[in-house]
Write an enzyme that holds these catalytic residues in place. Structure first.
Site, PDB file in Angstrom:
ATOM      1  N   CYS A  79       0.840  -1.201   0.000  1.00 37.27           N
ATOM      2  CA  CYS A  79       0.000   0.000   0.000  1.00 37.27           C
ATOM      3  C   CYS A  79       0.880   1.257   0.000  1.00 37.27           C
ATOM      4  O   CYS A  79       1.629   1.474  -0.943  1.00 37.27           O
ATOM      5  CB  CYS A  79      -0.985  -0.033   1.162  1.00 37.27           C
ATOM      6  SG  CYS A  79      -2.337   1.175   0.977  1.00 37.27           S
ATOM      7  N   HIS A 185      -3.964  -4.440  -0.107  1.00 38.38           N
ATOM      8  CA  HIS A 185      -3.550  -4.989   1.189  1.00 38.38           C
ATOM      9  C   HIS A 185      -3.652  -6.514   1.153  1.00 38.38           C
ATOM     10  O   HIS A 185      -4.765  -7.050   1.243  1.00 38.38           O
ATOM     11  CB  HIS A 185      -4.455  -4.452   2.304  1.00 38.38           C
ATOM     12  CG  HIS A 185      -4.203  -3.024   2.651  1.00 38.38           C
ATOM     13  ND1 HIS A 185      -3.219  -2.637   3.535  1.00 38.38           N
ATOM     14  CD2 HIS A 185      -4.807  -1.884   2.230  1.00 38.38           C
ATOM     15  CE1 HIS A 185      -3.227  -1.312   3.650  1.00 38.38           C
ATOM     16  NE2 HIS A 185      -4.169  -0.830   2.869  1.00 38.38           N
ATOM     17  N   GLU A 187      -2.942  -8.559   3.475  1.00 41.81           N
ATOM     18  CA  GLU A 187      -3.417  -9.049   4.771  1.00 41.81           C
ATOM     19  C   GLU A 187      -4.930  -8.937   4.907  1.00 41.81           C
ATOM     20  O   GLU A 187      -5.523  -9.526   5.816  1.00 41.81           O
ATOM     21  CB  GLU A 187      -2.718  -8.290   5.913  1.00 41.81           C
ATOM     22  CG  GLU A 187      -3.197  -6.884   6.169  1.00 41.81           C
ATOM     23  CD  GLU A 187      -2.637  -5.829   5.209  1.00 41.81           C
ATOM     24  OE1 GLU A 187      -2.916  -4.632   5.436  1.00 41.81           O
ATOM     25  OE2 GLU A 187      -1.928  -6.210   4.248  1.00 41.81           O
TER      26      GLU A 187
END
Length: 207
Positions: A79, A185, A187
């Protein structure tokens, strides 16, 4: 061992937890003198480009990251972390970046948007990828989770390994030798994101 760079601007715990889900131990590291002890670096980031560079500067991390990059060990920016890899950003003024990838970071050009589109670009969207070790085992087109108002422009299109459409097509993943970055992202991107992180753990530089 993989280090997640701690410069007080990032979702460090969630990134570390994502690596834990794939069975990879990581260290959250805030001491730039120790970077060289690791095999790989993760540069996360949430917030403004200028603030992030100032935090890196205050902690003596800029040169340490550049030295790590010069050693040909792999770096992955996530990011804002991906954006910091570039030479500059126009977010809230002109700010110098790490300069590890040639190009700059610009605001979305909303004049090209349909009325229904808003900034920030937030939510699930498709990434169309070139063949690269980061995307091994993934379809050429896959969904990932995005939250951002600025995007990268590569000077060399060869460095752009992922593209996403939001109003127009933009670079959403980059790679130049051992330097890699993804705008979404991982995650927050479930199995697809975890696969990208897993691929990074397996990445071996060719040099």
């Amino acid at each position: 061992m993989i280090a997640i760079v701690d410069y007080n601007m990032g979702n460090l715990a969630s990134v570390q937890n994502a690596f834990a889900k794939i069975g990879t131990q990581t260290v959250i590291e805030g001491d730039p003198k120790k970077f060289k002890e690791y095999d790989k670096l993760i540069l996360p980031g949430v917030g403004a480009f200028g603030d992030a560079m100032e935090h890196l500067r205050e902690r003596g991390m800029i040169e340490a990251i550049k030295e790590f990059a010069a050693s040909t060990k792999p770096i992955l920016g996530i990011c804002l972390g991906m954006q910091l890899l570039f030479e500059s950003s126009e977010e809230f003024g002109e700010h110098e970046g790490l300069g590890l990838i040639k190009g700059k970071v610009v605001a979305f050009d909303t004049s090209k948007f349909e009325e229904t589109l808003k900034v920030p670009h937030m939510g699930w969207n498709r990434m169309f990828t070139k063949e690269h070790p980061l995307f091994e085992g993934l379809d050429e087109e896959h969904y990932l989770y995005f939250v951002h108002s600025y995007h990268a422009l590569c000077d060399d299109e060869k460095d752009s390994i992922g593209r996403t459409f939001y109003g127009y097509e933009f670079t959403s993943a980059v790679a130049h030798d051992n330097i890699m970055g993804i705008q979404p992202h991982p995650e927050k991107s479930h199995d697809n994101g975890l696969k990208i992180l897993e691929n990074f753990t397996k990445y071996r530089n060719l040099k």
